[in-house]
Design an enzyme around this catalytic site. Structure first.
Site, PDB file in Angstrom:
ATOM      1  CB  CYS A  37      -0.762  -0.092   1.211  1.00 30.37           C
ATOM      2  SG  CYS A  37      -2.142   1.314   1.243  1.00 30.37           S
ATOM      3  CB  CYS A  38       3.919   2.332   1.940  1.00 31.39           C
ATOM      4  SG  CYS A  38       3.193   2.383   3.666  1.00 31.39           S
TER       5      CYS A  38
ATOM      6  CB  CYS B 198      -2.222   7.198   5.864  1.00 33.44           C
ATOM      7  SG  CYS B 198      -1.381   7.386   4.208  1.00 33.44           S
TER       8      CYS B 198
ATOM      9  CB  CYS C  20      -1.123   3.820   8.926  1.00 31.14           C
ATOM     10  SG  CYS C  20      -1.660   2.653   7.653  1.00 31.14           S
TER      11      CYS C  20
ATOM     12  CB  CYS D 187       6.102   4.372   4.310  1.00 23.54           C
ATOM     13  SG  CYS D 187       6.864   5.937   4.327  1.00 23.54           S
TER      14      CYS D 187
HETATM   15 FE1  SF4 Z   1      -1.289   3.039   2.889  1.00 20.13          FE
HETATM   16 FE2  SF4 Z   1      -1.080   3.110   5.577  1.00 20.13          FE
HETATM   17 FE3  SF4 Z   1       1.061   3.259   3.782  1.00 20.13          FE
HETATM   18 FE4  SF4 Z   1      -0.932   5.235   3.939  1.00 20.13          FE
HETATM   19  S1  SF4 Z   1       0.677   4.788   5.592  1.00 20.13           S
HETATM   20  S2  SF4 Z   1       0.078   4.269   2.246  1.00 20.13           S
HETATM   21  S3  SF4 Z   1      -2.581   4.018   4.240  1.00 20.13           S
HETATM   22  S4  SF4 Z   1      -0.164   1.777   4.308  1.00 20.13           S
END
Ligand code: SF4
Length: 238
Positions: free
Chosen positions: A118-119, A201, A204, A229
């Site tokens: 996701c990151c 985010c 998170c 991340c």
């Molecule tokens: Fe995805 Fe969480 Fe990374 Fe944001 S912090 S990009 S929502 S995993």
């Protein structure tokens, strides 16, 4: 590498954060220097310094699509105060659709691998797009922020992005940052007043207690050594 060597020969331990920024701009030229802002208090301090001494600095932010409303409010207030526009980078729509279609919108809670995916889609891939246009990347990293950041230098080579990374606040304490914010009345994310000391985010990030580590509220379900991340991965020391 030429930019790195030049900056390393200019910057020494007596340089202030403003002097480090000035050296970066003079070395690469304003159009080749980008500040990556997550709207943290560190990045707000750097935004203030850059806007005070340069007309139309390049400041970008990654809009992951999962930010807090307060973060967007901070963006608006900052642009109004300093009279610039952020370069706002969004994830690639087809990559995003494929990821959430396959794993669901909250995939990050399922495993570290999916959290990193996701990151990658929401942050790192858009970041790489903008860094490919720059020679110097200005960051608000500080040594005392995390166990993953204790060896940060003011000027470093970022091999994964093939450019120079400059960390003007590398030796600042959290107190130094807040003194600067208060002295110059710089806008900051109001979540900071409610126990959110490192803000990413919304799904998170959680509020933390005073005695907790600064980044304890980021990906709180993971071990500290995993808490990056991928934007600021550093080589491991033997
Ligand atoms: Fe995805 Fe969480 Fe990374 Fe944001 S912090 S990009 S929502 S995993």
């Amino acid at each position: 590498m030429e930019t790195l060597e030049k900056l390393q020969s200019i910057i020494n331990d007596s340089f202030t954060a403003e002097e480090i920024l000035t050296a970066a701009v003079q070395t690469a030229g304003l159009s080749k220097v980008v500040l990556a802002s997550s709207l943290s208090v560190e990045d707000q301090a750097l935004t203030h310094m850059l806007c005070k001494s340069n007309v139309q600095p390049r400041i970008f932010t990654l809009d992951t699509g999962r930010l807090f409303p307060e973060t967007y409010e901070t963006m608006e207030k900052t642009m109004a105060r300093y009279g610039f526009r952020y370069e706002i980078l969004a994830p690639d729509s087809s990559e995003l659709e494929e990821m959430v279609g396959t794993y669901g919108p909250n995939l990050f809670y399922q495993s570290i691998e999916l959290r990193k995916k996701c990151c990658m889609v929401r942050k790192i891939n858009p970041l790489k797009r903008v860094l490919s246009t720059a020679d110097i990347w200005i960051c608000g990293l500080r040594r005392e922020q995390a166990v993953t950041r204790t060896t940060i230098e003011p000027v470093e080579w970022d091999a994964s992005n093939n450019l120079v990374k400059v960390n003007p606040l590398y030796n600042w304490s959290e107190k130094d940052v807040w003194s600067f914010i208060e002295k110059h009345e710089i806008p900051f994310n109001q979540l900071q007043l409610n126990g959110f000391r490192s803000i990413g985010c919304a799904p998170c990030t959680r509020a933390i207690k005073d005695e907790e580590d600064l980044r304890a509220g980021r990906w709180w379900w993971e071990e500290p050594e995993h808490k990056e991340c991928g934007l600021h991965n550093r080589p491991k020391k033997n």
